[in-house]
Design a protein around this motif. Structure first.
Motif, PDB file in Angstrom:
ATOM      1  N   PHE A  38       0.659  -1.100   0.030  1.00 51.09           N
ATOM      2  CA  PHE A  38       0.098  -0.041   0.059  1.00 51.09           C
ATOM      3  C   PHE A  38       0.894   1.271  -0.184  1.00 51.09           C
ATOM      4  O   PHE A  38       0.675   2.378  -0.552  1.00 51.09           O
ATOM      5  CB  PHE A  38      -0.826   0.031   1.171  1.00 51.09           C
ATOM      6  N   ILE A  39       1.965   1.229   0.623  1.00 51.65           N
ATOM      7  CA  ILE A  39       2.883   2.437   0.900  1.00 51.65           C
ATOM      8  C   ILE A  39       3.340   2.593  -0.372  1.00 51.65           C
ATOM      9  O   ILE A  39       3.661   3.772  -1.095  1.00 51.65           O
ATOM     10  CB  ILE A  39       3.870   2.167   1.927  1.00 51.65           C
ATOM     11  N   VAL A  40       4.095   1.525  -1.055  1.00 50.29           N
ATOM     12  CA  VAL A  40       4.573   1.592  -2.527  1.00 50.29           C
ATOM     13  C   VAL A  40       3.617   2.378  -3.451  1.00 50.29           C
ATOM     14  O   VAL A  40       3.843   3.111  -4.369  1.00 50.29           O
ATOM     15  CB  VAL A  40       5.094   0.285  -2.876  1.00 50.29           C
ATOM     16  N   LEU A  41       2.332   1.622  -3.470  1.00 50.08           N
ATOM     17  CA  LEU A  41       1.400   2.054  -4.246  1.00 50.08           C
ATOM     18  C   LEU A  41       0.992   3.412  -4.265  1.00 50.08           C
ATOM     19  O   LEU A  41       0.556   4.384  -5.230  1.00 50.08           O
ATOM     20  CB  LEU A  41       0.326   1.064  -4.386  1.00 50.08           C
ATOM     21  N   SER A  42       0.927   3.960  -2.909  1.00 53.79           N
ATOM     22  CA  SER A  42       0.535   5.291  -2.567  1.00 53.79           C
ATOM     23  C   SER A  42       1.478   6.279  -3.296  1.00 53.79           C
ATOM     24  O   SER A  42       1.202   7.472  -3.179  1.00 53.79           O
ATOM     25  CB  SER A  42       0.012   5.560  -1.104  1.00 53.79           C
ATOM     26  N   ILE A  62      -5.527   4.703  -6.752  1.00 53.98           N
ATOM     27  CA  ILE A  62      -4.058   3.860  -6.874  1.00 53.98           C
ATOM     28  C   ILE A  62      -4.168   2.953  -7.988  1.00 53.98           C
ATOM     29  O   ILE A  62      -3.363   2.500  -8.751  1.00 53.98           O
ATOM     30  CB  ILE A  62      -4.185   3.258  -5.271  1.00 53.98           C
ATOM     31  N   PHE A  63      -5.366   2.319  -8.286  1.00 51.69           N
ATOM     32  CA  PHE A  63      -5.565   1.301  -9.234  1.00 51.69           C
ATOM     33  C   PHE A  63      -5.372   1.983 -10.684  1.00 51.69           C
ATOM     34  O   PHE A  63      -4.655   1.456 -11.281  1.00 51.69           O
ATOM     35  CB  PHE A  63      -7.077   0.880  -9.304  1.00 51.69           C
ATOM     36  N   LEU A 215       7.842  -7.126  -7.159  1.00 48.42           N
ATOM     37  CA  LEU A 215       7.401  -6.732  -8.567  1.00 48.42           C
ATOM     38  C   LEU A 215       6.382  -5.394  -8.452  1.00 48.42           C
ATOM     39  O   LEU A 215       6.615  -4.557  -9.276  1.00 48.42           O
ATOM     40  CB  LEU A 215       6.390  -7.862  -8.862  1.00 48.42           C
ATOM     41  N   ILE A 216       5.534  -5.169  -7.413  1.00 45.82           N
ATOM     42  CA  ILE A 216       4.951  -4.005  -7.297  1.00 45.82           C
ATOM     43  C   ILE A 216       5.923  -2.654  -7.201  1.00 45.82           C
ATOM     44  O   ILE A 216       5.480  -1.686  -7.740  1.00 45.82           O
ATOM     45  CB  ILE A 216       3.698  -4.176  -5.979  1.00 45.82           C
ATOM     46  N   TRP A 217       6.959  -2.765  -6.242  1.00 43.70           N
ATOM     47  CA  TRP A 217       7.831  -1.991  -6.339  1.00 43.70           C
ATOM     48  C   TRP A 217       8.670  -1.473  -7.859  1.00 43.70           C
ATOM     49  O   TRP A 217       8.939  -0.574  -8.012  1.00 43.70           O
ATOM     50  CB  TRP A 217       8.947  -2.214  -5.227  1.00 43.70           C
ATOM     51  N   LEU A 218       8.843  -2.500  -8.381  1.00 42.12           N
ATOM     52  CA  LEU A 218       9.859  -2.706  -9.505  1.00 42.12           C
ATOM     53  C   LEU A 218       8.694  -2.092 -10.875  1.00 42.12           C
ATOM     54  O   LEU A 218       9.370  -1.234 -11.718  1.00 42.12           O
ATOM     55  CB  LEU A 218      10.466  -3.702  -9.793  1.00 42.12           C
TER      56      LEU A 218
END
Length: 221
Positions: A38-42, A62-63, A215-218
């Motif tokens: 959540f932090i990375v996506l935000s 976010i989506f 993966l979400i971070w990259l």
């Protein structure tokens, strides 16, 4: 009697402790990963835009900002509890099966099987005359087992064997068939073929959660 109580208490303690341990590990990992996800996506959301936005619109922001990463986040959040519960139950059941077979199969499993299978023998001819097949016989055996006044952990082990045993190669119309012995042999063999308890699938799920975080971070989207 005292020995039985001590043994069943050990079985219950082992099962409950394993369940709590797996649940706690899964919960800690899932919560940690989802918070970090959540932090990375935000980070892609403009603080000015999100300052006065409620939860659902914020999740939509976010989506649309990072759709693939968001899908991975939602999958982790929704699927992880179910998967940890399923894998934990499977591990505990295989642990129970192996322990009971190793320790007390002749004392606890065989007598129960003998009782329910003798009743199945009495019903065999009626079942076949009514056109019922081996699946119905298995269901009746499971129902009979559930009505037995025995320890629930032992019943879980036997029920597992009953559900997994394959009877389609048994010729129930053979008059010379010893239904008690053939079914007993097949059920015990099925239980003995249960793989030794392994946590590798649970560890794989834990590692997968952190790979998804990476993966979400990259991923740029």
């Amino acid at each position: 009697m005292k020995e039985k109580i001590i043994y069943f208490t050990k079985l219950a303690s082992m099962s409950i402790f394993s369940f709590i341990k797996i649940t706690l590990i899964g919960l800690i990992s899932t919560v940690s990963v989802c918070i970090l996800d959540f932090i990375v996506l935000s980070k892609n959301i403009d603080p000015g835009q999100s300052a006065h936005v409620s939860a659902i619109p914020y999740l939509l922001m976010i989506f649309f900002s990072k759709p693939i990463g968001s899908i991975l986040f939602y999958l982790t959040l929704i699927a992880s509890p179910f998967l940890f519960f399923t894998l934990g139950n499977k591990y505990i059941l295989s642990k129970l099966v192996n322990k009971v077979l190793k320790d007390k199969s002749e004392n606890y499993i065989y007598p129960i099987l003998d009782r329910i299978l003798v009743k199945a023998k009495d019903e065999k001819d009626n079942l076949l005359k009514n056109g019922e097949n081996y699946k119905i016989i298995k269901e009746k055996l499971i129902h009979q087992l559930q009505n037995e006044n025995e320890n629930k952990w032992i019943k879980k082990v036997i029920e597992y064997g009953l559900k997994k045993v394959k009877l389609d190669d048994v010729d129930f119309k053979n008059e010379n068939l010893s239904i008690v012995e053939i079914l007993k042999s097949k059920i015990i063999q099925t239980l003995e073929n249960v793989s030794k308890p392994s946590r590798k699938n649970i560890w794989f799920l834990l590692i997968l959660q952190w790979i998804i975080l990476l993966l979400i971070w990259l991923l740029p989207y």
